[in-house]
Write a protein that holds these residues in place. Sequence first.
Motif, PDB file in Angstrom:
ATOM      1  N   SER A 112      24.870  25.698   8.285  1.00  0.00           N
ATOM      2  CA  SER A 112      25.135  25.735   9.553  1.00  0.00           C
ATOM      3  C   SER A 112      26.543  24.781  10.059  1.00  0.00           C
ATOM      4  CB  SER A 112      24.231  24.560  10.659  1.00  0.00           C
ATOM      5  OG  SER A 112      24.420  23.681  10.071  1.00  0.00           O
ATOM      6  N   THR A 113      26.909  25.276  11.434  1.00  0.00           N
ATOM      7  CA  THR A 113      28.288  24.708  12.062  1.00  0.00           C
ATOM      8  C   THR A 113      28.264  23.089  11.870  1.00  0.00           C
ATOM      9  OG1 THR A 113      28.021  26.393  13.953  1.00  0.00           O
ATOM     10  CG2 THR A 113      29.871  25.070  13.714  1.00  0.00           C
ATOM     11  N   ALA A 114      27.538  22.629  11.784  1.00  0.00           N
ATOM     12  CA  ALA A 114      27.825  20.877  11.610  1.00  0.00           C
ATOM     13  C   ALA A 114      28.113  20.772  10.114  1.00  0.00           C
ATOM     14  CB  ALA A 114      26.508  20.279  12.115  1.00  0.00           C
ATOM     15  N   LYS A 116      28.803  22.495   8.277  1.00  0.00           N
ATOM     16  CA  LYS A 116      30.322  22.937   7.768  1.00  0.00           C
ATOM     17  C   LYS A 116      31.258  21.758   7.720  1.00  0.00           C
ATOM     18  CE  LYS A 116      28.585  28.251   7.310  1.00  0.00           C
ATOM     19  NZ  LYS A 116      29.554  29.101   8.312  1.00  0.00           N
ATOM     20  N   MET A 117      31.098  21.627   9.150  1.00  0.00           N
ATOM     21  CA  MET A 117      32.131  20.125   9.950  1.00  0.00           C
ATOM     22  C   MET A 117      32.223  19.242   8.499  1.00  0.00           C
ATOM     23  SD  MET A 117      32.422  18.231  13.190  1.00  0.00           S
ATOM     24  CE  MET A 117      32.186  20.523  13.609  1.00  0.00           C
ATOM     25  N   THR A 120      33.575  19.826   5.542  1.00  0.00           N
ATOM     26  CA  THR A 120      34.892  19.798   5.134  1.00  0.00           C
ATOM     27  C   THR A 120      35.599  18.234   5.238  1.00  0.00           C
ATOM     28  OG1 THR A 120      34.873  21.636   6.970  1.00  0.00           O
ATOM     29  CG2 THR A 120      36.999  20.404   7.498  1.00  0.00           C
ATOM     30  N   ARG A 188      35.382  29.628   4.424  1.00  0.00           N
ATOM     31  CA  ARG A 188      33.475  29.777   4.609  1.00  0.00           C
ATOM     32  C   ARG A 188      33.364  28.318   3.654  1.00  0.00           C
ATOM     33  NH1 ARG A 188      30.122  35.174   4.358  1.00  0.00           N
ATOM     34  NH2 ARG A 188      28.757  33.293   4.298  1.00  0.00           N
TER      35      ARG A 188
END
Length: 226
Positions: A112-114, A116-117, A120, A188
């Motif tokens: 999900s976006t969270a 992937k953050m 990172t 990604r």
Amino acid sequence: MQSVEFSWTQAPFDWQHDCGTRMSQCTPQDTARGMFLNGMLKSIRTLAGEAVAKRCLEATGHERLVDVFNYPATLQLQFLSIAMPELLARCGSYDTAMRQLGRHAVMDFLGSTAGKMLLTLARKDPKRLVDSLPSAHKVSVNFGTQVVEWLGPKQGRVILKREFLPHAYHAGVVEVLLEARRRDQGGRAELADGAAGQRDRPHLGLRLAEALPGESCETRPVECTP
């Protein structure tokens, strides 16, 4: 004197009794966020099929679960009681089924976006990902505690207290966090999962400890290092 031979066999694990015991420990004040329960439903859908996931959702009495709403913690155990027969048929054993549920849940989050953050921000450091467990736990449920203790540069443990999901579920979660790594391919985030990722798994020897209310805290190994 006639000799007598004895055969020692281990009694099969009674997952229904275990699930009932865990459910009896829940109180009306114990809740789980809809986001967490939806993640469980998605994992069940992947591992046991759409029909089983549909029956789990129907058992909640809702047409859908809202991510930001709080629901009774007993729902997660109801999901298990409904899905486990099919999970056992497909996964082979209770521990394997629970471990796979944990793995799929965290892989879904990391996609999900969270997630992937988080990958990172962790900068490819699995220790940072494991350190995020307590904060992720607090936003998912309002019961129990998770504490990460590092005993050395490459050794640590995750202590779970008053958790209602079985140990193998959390072992699957930690396994994926130890395997997770960020690859710069079009921005990604990807996971090194399964056999393809065994070669370069981080050498972090973690141990999990679990204690239900009224029980002593038992430490058990998590097989997640080469």
